[in-house]
Design an enzyme around this catalytic site. Sequence first.
Site, PDB file in Angstrom:
ATOM      1  CB  CYS A   3      -0.916  -0.151   1.179  1.00 36.53           C
ATOM      2  SG  CYS A   3      -1.728   1.421   1.578  1.00 36.53           S
ATOM      3  CG  ASP A  29      -2.668  14.707  -4.548  1.00 38.44           C
ATOM      4  OD1 ASP A  29      -3.679  13.996  -4.194  1.00 38.44           O
ATOM      5  OD2 ASP A  29      -2.058  14.207  -5.545  1.00 38.44           O
ATOM      6  CG  HIS A  45      -4.381  -0.458   5.175  1.00 35.05           C
ATOM      7  ND1 HIS A  45      -3.845   0.100   4.002  1.00 35.05           N
ATOM      8  CD2 HIS A  45      -5.411  -1.288   4.564  1.00 35.05           C
ATOM      9  CE1 HIS A  45      -4.550  -0.145   2.670  1.00 35.05           C
ATOM     10  NE2 HIS A  45      -5.580  -1.059   3.155  1.00 35.05           N
ATOM     11  CG  ASN A  85     -12.527  10.013  -5.072  1.00 32.28           C
ATOM     12  OD1 ASN A  85     -13.826  10.794  -5.025  1.00 32.28           O
ATOM     13  ND2 ASN A  85     -11.745  10.613  -5.349  1.00 32.28           N
ATOM     14  N   GLY A  91     -13.728   6.887  -8.424  1.00 30.20           N
ATOM     15  CA  GLY A  91     -12.508   7.074  -8.819  1.00 30.20           C
ATOM     16  C   GLY A  91     -11.358   7.155  -7.653  1.00 30.20           C
ATOM     17  CB  THR A  93      -6.157   5.761  -8.025  1.00 28.88           C
ATOM     18  OG1 THR A  93      -5.932   7.068  -7.158  1.00 28.88           O
ATOM     19  CG2 THR A  93      -7.042   6.420  -9.102  1.00 28.88           C
ATOM     20  CG  HIS A  96      -4.001   4.062   3.587  1.00 33.72           C
ATOM     21  ND1 HIS A  96      -3.294   3.431   4.062  1.00 33.72           N
ATOM     22  CD2 HIS A  96      -4.550   5.024   4.208  1.00 33.72           C
ATOM     23  CE1 HIS A  96      -2.810   3.788   5.291  1.00 33.72           C
ATOM     24  NE2 HIS A  96      -3.847   4.829   5.502  1.00 33.72           N
ATOM     25  CG  HIS A  98      -6.937   9.252   0.023  1.00 36.99           C
ATOM     26  ND1 HIS A  98      -7.133   7.751  -0.313  1.00 36.99           N
ATOM     27  CD2 HIS A  98      -7.247   9.789  -1.078  1.00 36.99           C
ATOM     28  CE1 HIS A  98      -7.457   7.592  -1.629  1.00 36.99           C
ATOM     29  NE2 HIS A  98      -7.763   8.845  -2.020  1.00 36.99           N
ATOM     30  CG  HIS A 100      -8.675  14.268  -2.481  1.00 42.45           C
ATOM     31  ND1 HIS A 100      -7.435  14.186  -3.317  1.00 42.45           N
ATOM     32  CD2 HIS A 100      -8.838  12.819  -2.441  1.00 42.45           C
ATOM     33  CE1 HIS A 100      -7.668  12.932  -3.559  1.00 42.45           C
ATOM     34  NE2 HIS A 100      -8.605  12.225  -3.320  1.00 42.45           N
TER      35      HIS A 100
HETATM   36  P1  5GP Z   1      -7.888   9.034  -5.214  1.00 45.94           P
HETATM   37  O1  5GP Z   1      -8.030   8.815  -6.656  1.00 45.94           O
HETATM   38  O2  5GP Z   1      -7.876   7.597  -4.583  1.00 45.94           O
HETATM   39  O3  5GP Z   1      -9.036   9.418  -4.319  1.00 45.94           O
HETATM   40  O4  5GP Z   1      -6.600   9.887  -4.733  1.00 45.94           O
HETATM   41  C1  5GP Z   1      -5.393   9.278  -4.576  1.00 45.94           C
HETATM   42  C2  5GP Z   1      -4.339  10.565  -4.651  1.00 45.94           C
HETATM   43  O5  5GP Z   1      -3.104  10.069  -4.156  1.00 45.94           O
HETATM   44  C3  5GP Z   1      -4.357  11.059  -5.883  1.00 45.94           C
HETATM   45  O6  5GP Z   1      -4.660  12.576  -6.012  1.00 45.94           O
HETATM   46  C4  5GP Z   1      -2.958  10.938  -6.345  1.00 45.94           C
HETATM   47  O7  5GP Z   1      -2.252  12.167  -7.063  1.00 45.94           O
HETATM   48  C5  5GP Z   1      -2.257  10.788  -4.960  1.00 45.94           C
HETATM   49  N1  5GP Z   1      -0.925  10.117  -4.862  1.00 45.94           N
HETATM   50  C6  5GP Z   1      -0.659   8.802  -5.333  1.00 45.94           C
HETATM   51  N2  5GP Z   1       0.189   8.309  -5.270  1.00 45.94           N
HETATM   52  C7  5GP Z   1       0.995   9.382  -4.458  1.00 45.94           C
HETATM   53  C8  5GP Z   1       2.351   9.488  -4.005  1.00 45.94           C
HETATM   54  O8  5GP Z   1       3.142   8.432  -3.841  1.00 45.94           O
HETATM   55  N3  5GP Z   1       2.565  10.619  -3.194  1.00 45.94           N
HETATM   56  C9  5GP Z   1       1.659  11.641  -2.997  1.00 45.94           C
HETATM   57  N4  5GP Z   1       2.117  12.587  -2.174  1.00 45.94           N
HETATM   58  N5  5GP Z   1       0.660  11.626  -3.717  1.00 45.94           N
HETATM   59  C10 5GP Z   1       0.200  10.281  -4.345  1.00 45.94           C
HETATM   60 ZN    ZN Z   2      -2.442   1.556   3.737  1.00 49.42          ZN
END
Ligand code: 5GP
Ligand code: ZN
Length: 112
Positions: A3, A29, A45, A85, A91, A93, A96, A98, A100
């Site tokens: 992860c 981000d 996690h 999300n 969306g 991705t 874990h 999070h 925003h």
């Molecule tokens: P999701 O699409 O899951 O809501 O958001 C995942 C976010 O994690 C995305 O905005 C992406 O830019 C960010 N992200 C993915 N990998 C990394 C990373 O290794 N470091 C940081 N700081 N952000 C990440």
């Molecule tokens: Zn995790």
Amino acid sequence: MDCIFCKIINGEIPCTKVYEDENVLAFKDINPVAPVHILIIPKTHVESAYMVDTTSNILNKIFEAIKIIANEQGLQENGFRIVTNIGESAGQTVKHLHFHLLGGRDFNWPPG
Ligand code: 5GP
Ligand code: ZN
């Protein structure tokens, strides 16, 4: 576990940290979509907000952190957006939990 955000928590992957306490980590981000784009995550996690143990107080702790960070970033006056999300259609991705924290510009509603 494989992860990305757990790796950020344990220091295997670097991040630009903006806030940390016993339970919560917040960092910039890597691909910002607003002048302020910070991710707030629990140090334990959990896959998504849907999977949270609602008898724990982790969401309160996360939102306490969000308030501190929003104030530090000077966003309390004009407002900001919190997004989480859940699953494929939304969306998500990184699996874990999070949140925003987006600020520093105006946002459309409804979202796309
Ligand atoms: P999701 O699409 O899951 O809501 O958001 C995942 C976010 O994690 C995305 O905005 C992406 O830019 C960010 N992200 C993915 N990998 C990394 C990373 O290794 N470091 C940081 N700081 N952000 C990440
Ligand atoms: Zn995790």
